[in-house]
Motif scaffolding. Structure first.
Motif, short mmCIF file in Angstrom:
data_model
loop_
_atom_site.label_atom_id
_atom_site.label_comp_id
_atom_site.label_asym_id
_atom_site.label_seq_id
_atom_site.Cartn_x
_atom_site.Cartn_y
_atom_site.Cartn_z
N LEU A 1 0.80 -1.22 0.00
CA LEU A 1 0.00 0.00 0.00
C LEU A 1 0.84 1.27 0.00
CD1 LEU A 1 -2.76 -1.08 2.57
CD2 LEU A 1 -2.82 -1.20 0.06
N THR A 2 2.00 1.24 0.66
CA THR A 2 2.82 2.45 0.76
C THR A 2 3.91 2.51 -0.30
OG1 THR A 2 2.45 2.53 3.16
CG2 THR A 2 4.28 3.83 2.30
N LEU A 3 4.57 1.37 -0.54
CA LEU A 3 5.68 1.35 -1.49
C LEU A 3 5.28 0.86 -2.87
CD1 LEU A 3 8.48 -0.06 0.85
CD2 LEU A 3 7.88 2.32 0.40
N GLY A 4 4.02 0.41 -3.03
CA GLY A 4 3.55 -0.07 -4.33
C GLY A 4 4.26 -1.32 -4.81
N ALA A 5 4.63 -2.21 -3.90
CA ALA A 5 5.35 -3.43 -4.26
C ALA A 5 4.50 -4.34 -5.14
CB ALA A 5 5.77 -4.18 -3.00
N GLY A 6 5.14 -4.97 -6.11
CA GLY A 6 4.47 -5.92 -6.97
C GLY A 6 4.47 -7.31 -6.38
N ALA A 7 3.94 -8.27 -7.13
CA ALA A 7 3.81 -9.63 -6.63
C ALA A 7 5.17 -10.25 -6.32
CB ALA A 7 3.06 -10.49 -7.65
N GLY A 8 6.13 -10.11 -7.24
CA GLY A 8 7.45 -10.68 -7.01
C GLY A 8 8.15 -10.04 -5.83
N GLN A 9 8.01 -8.73 -5.67
CA GLN A 9 8.64 -8.04 -4.55
C GLN A 9 8.02 -8.45 -3.22
OE1 GLN A 9 7.89 -4.11 -6.19
NE2 GLN A 9 10.08 -3.78 -6.54
N LEU A 10 6.69 -8.62 -3.20
CA LEU A 10 6.04 -9.08 -1.97
C LEU A 10 6.49 -10.49 -1.61
CD1 LEU A 10 4.03 -8.59 0.31
CD2 LEU A 10 2.23 -9.50 -1.19
N GLY A 11 6.61 -11.35 -2.62
CA GLY A 11 7.10 -12.71 -2.38
C GLY A 11 8.50 -12.69 -1.80
N ALA A 12 9.36 -11.80 -2.32
CA ALA A 12 10.73 -11.69 -1.81
C ALA A 12 10.74 -11.19 -0.37
CB ALA A 12 11.54 -10.75 -2.70
N LEU A 13 9.86 -10.21 -0.07
CA LEU A 13 9.80 -9.68 1.29
C LEU A 13 9.42 -10.76 2.29
CD1 LEU A 13 9.77 -7.23 3.25
CD2 LEU A 13 7.34 -6.96 2.68
N ARG A 14 8.38 -11.53 1.97
CA ARG A 14 7.96 -12.60 2.87
C ARG A 14 9.04 -13.67 2.98
NH1 ARG A 14 3.12 -13.69 4.60
NH2 ARG A 14 3.24 -15.88 3.97
N ALA A 15 9.71 -13.98 1.89
CA ALA A 15 10.76 -15.00 1.93
C ALA A 15 11.92 -14.57 2.81
CB ALA A 15 11.25 -15.28 0.51
N VAL A 16 12.31 -13.31 2.71
CA VAL A 16 13.41 -12.80 3.53
C VAL A 16 13.05 -12.85 5.01
CG1 VAL A 16 14.65 -10.68 4.13
CG2 VAL A 16 14.46 -11.37 1.76
N GLY A 17 11.81 -12.52 5.35
CA GLY A 17 11.39 -12.58 6.75
C GLY A 17 11.31 -13.99 7.30
N GLN A 18 11.06 -14.96 6.43
CA GLN A 18 10.92 -16.35 6.87
C GLN A 18 12.23 -17.13 6.81
OE1 GLN A 18 8.06 -17.12 3.87
NE2 GLN A 18 6.28 -16.54 5.11
N ALA A 19 13.20 -16.63 6.07
CA ALA A 19 14.47 -17.36 5.87
C ALA A 19 15.20 -17.68 7.18
CB ALA A 19 15.38 -16.56 4.94
N PRO A 20 15.18 -16.81 8.21
CA PRO A 20 15.91 -17.14 9.45
C PRO A 20 15.47 -18.44 10.11
CG PRO A 20 15.41 -14.80 9.42
CD PRO A 20 14.70 -15.41 8.26
N VAL A 21 14.22 -18.86 9.90
CA VAL A 21 13.78 -20.13 10.48
C VAL A 21 14.62 -21.27 9.94
CG1 VAL A 21 11.83 -21.71 10.73
CG2 VAL A 21 11.43 -19.25 10.77
N LEU A 22 14.89 -21.24 8.65
CA LEU A 22 15.71 -22.28 8.02
C LEU A 22 17.18 -22.12 8.38
CD1 LEU A 22 16.04 -24.62 6.00
CD2 LEU A 22 16.19 -22.92 4.18
N LEU A 23 17.65 -20.89 8.41
CA LEU A 23 19.08 -20.65 8.60
C LEU A 23 19.53 -20.80 10.04
CD1 LEU A 23 19.46 -17.49 6.31
CD2 LEU A 23 19.99 -19.87 5.73
N LEU A 24 18.66 -20.49 11.02
CA LEU A 24 19.12 -20.34 12.39
C LEU A 24 18.55 -21.34 13.40
CD1 LEU A 24 18.94 -16.43 12.67
CD2 LEU A 24 20.93 -17.83 12.15
N SER A 25 17.40 -21.96 13.10
CA SER A 25 16.67 -22.71 14.13
C SER A 25 17.54 -23.74 14.86
CB SER A 25 15.45 -23.41 13.52
OG SER A 25 14.48 -22.48 13.15
N LEU A 26 18.23 -24.60 14.12
CA LEU A 26 18.99 -25.68 14.75
C LEU A 26 20.10 -25.13 15.65
CD1 LEU A 26 19.27 -28.16 11.75
CD2 LEU A 26 17.66 -28.24 13.66
N PHE A 27 20.72 -24.05 15.24
CA PHE A 27 21.82 -23.48 16.02
C PHE A 27 21.31 -22.68 17.22
CE2 PHE A 27 23.26 -23.98 11.65
CZ PHE A 27 24.40 -24.76 11.84
#
Length: 417
Positions: free
Chosen positions: A34-60
């Motif tokens: 709504l504020t930055l006018g992000a498209g579908a691909g950009q929104l997908g990247a934003l959500r992926a970046v926010g979720q990536a730490p679960v994969l990268l950090l959980s075990l450690f």
């Protein structure tokens, strides 16, 4: 247990933290759209970046939590999340927040959320007696369900009525309140028992490998792992497309979107109540497969929605109530199966392995959702990704999990360090 001041302050802090976390899951994507006018691909990247730490950090993170005071980690994690969201709010109000900076904020909030979530679950074991764990977990999960109700609604309303930066600032305030409440636990005079540290660091890699090998070698746990990965992958894709479909195709406001998503909260509360009765009556396998099929399949109705918000919002609320009920029923039943078939010495590593394998697929799912929405459009993409969610109950139906009865098998012996 509620007379224990330390537990009360943990509960208050955890509730405030979950409220801030659930609000930010709605605020940051809406900020981008709504504020930055992000498209579908950009929104997908934003959500992926926010979720990536679960994969990268959980075990450690699980290893680090075992060696430090959970109170310290929780305070630092929420202080960091407050700082990240506060900085985003200030930059947004000044007009200086772009998508790259928002990606940094999403990753920081996601990474610190991994630390907080693992630490608060461990803190309960160190804080209360063993015979109080069930009631303690019930209280904490109750607050999580309440946050699922209030968090998205709060974030959506603030974005709609005020602005996305103000909504981000409100999330920061929640994390500040959590930090202060948990920090005040030291005034109760309770000292957290921390496992003794050996002079020689533990062999982290070997212990992680043992957990991975145990899950891979057990048919039930392996199926849970695969079904969880399939569900989280396609659910992340569905949610990415939904966050485009609801405001753009259905033209719903932020408040309406938040209210619809918040309906999973009451469903989760109902699912928790049903989970105490249904597996013992109909069998764990039957409950798992049927609840997963119903809860995942209900999303197939969403792409068919048209018309005004007076029609679509109640329909979305109904979908999310059914989904919340069934998904919580599956979660609780799966946890019972996992805890029962896993020896005591492997509980933490098995939980971390399944969580990492399941939640670790969410970044890829978010990217897929954004890509498909760009290529096929939101309505077709939503139908395809919702159909993909049915892979999870199909995997369970074809495995020994579907044949589990009213009682669960005992865990096998394991020779593990």
């Amino acid at each position: 247990m509620w007379r224990d001041a330390a537990f009360r302050r943990l509960w208050i802090g955890q509730t405030a933290s979950q409220l801030g976390e659930q609000a930010s899951l709605v605020v940051l994507p809406l900020f981008a759209v709504l504020t930055l006018g992000a498209g579908a691909g950009q929104l997908g990247a934003l959500r992926a970046v926010g979720q990536a730490p679960v994969l990268l950090l959980s075990l450690f993170v699980g290893v680090w939590v075992d060696r430090w005071r959970t109170r310290t980690l929780m305070v630092l994690a929420d202080a960091g999340r407050a700082l990240a969201l506060g900085a985003a709010a200030v930059a947004g109000l000044l007009g200086g927040l772009g998508l790259p900076a928002l990606l940094v904020v999403a990753f920081a909030v996601g990474a610190l959320s991994v630390f907080f979530d693992v630490a608060y679950q461990t803190s309960l074991v160190r804080l209360v007696r063993r015979d109080q764990l069930v009631r303690g977990n019930s209280a904490l999960e109750g607050s999580r369900s309440a946050a699922q109700i209030g968090g998205p609604a709060l974030g959506g309303v603030l974005v709609s009525v005020l602005s996305a930066p103000i909504a981000a600032a409100a999330g920061a305030v929640c994390f500040v309140l959590s930090s202060l409440s948990i920090l005040s636990m030291r005034r109760t005079g309770r000292h957290e028992s921390v496992p003794s540290r050996s002079e020689r660091p533990p062999r982290v890699g070997r212990r992680i490998h043992e957990g991975l090998r145990f899950v891979a070698g057990d048919t039930s746990l392996r199926t849970v792992c695969l079904a969880s990965a399939a569900f989280q992958f396609f659910f992340a894709a569905v949610m990415t497309v939904c966050l485009l479909f609801l405001p753009r195709d259905l033209r719903l406001s932020g408040a309406a979107i938040g209210s619809a998503l918040a309906a999973t909260g009451p469903g989760a509360l109902l699912g928790s109540l049903l989970a105490a009765r249904l597996p013992g009556r109909f069998g764990h396998g039957a409950v798992l497969v049927s609840a997963a099929a119903l809860g995942d399949g209900v999303f197939l109705f969403v792409p068919a929605l048209h018309g005004s918000s007076t029609v679509t919002v109640p329909a979305l609320v109904a979908v999310n109530v059914v989904f919340g009920t069934c998904s919580q029923l599956v979660n609780v039943t799966v946890m019972a199966v996992r805890q029962t078939v896993t020896p005591d010495g492997m509980q933490g590593r098995v939980a971390a392995t399944i969580n990492c394998a399941g939640m670790g697929t969410t970044p890829l799912g978010s990217l897929l959702g954004g890509f498909l929405a760009d290529v096929w459009g939101t309505r077709v993409s939503l139908l395809v990704t919702a159909a993909g969610m049915l892979l999870s109950p199909a995997l369970m139906a074809l495995s020994p999990l579907a044949r589990l009865g009213r009682t669960l098998p005992a865990p096998p012996p394991v020779a593990s360090a």
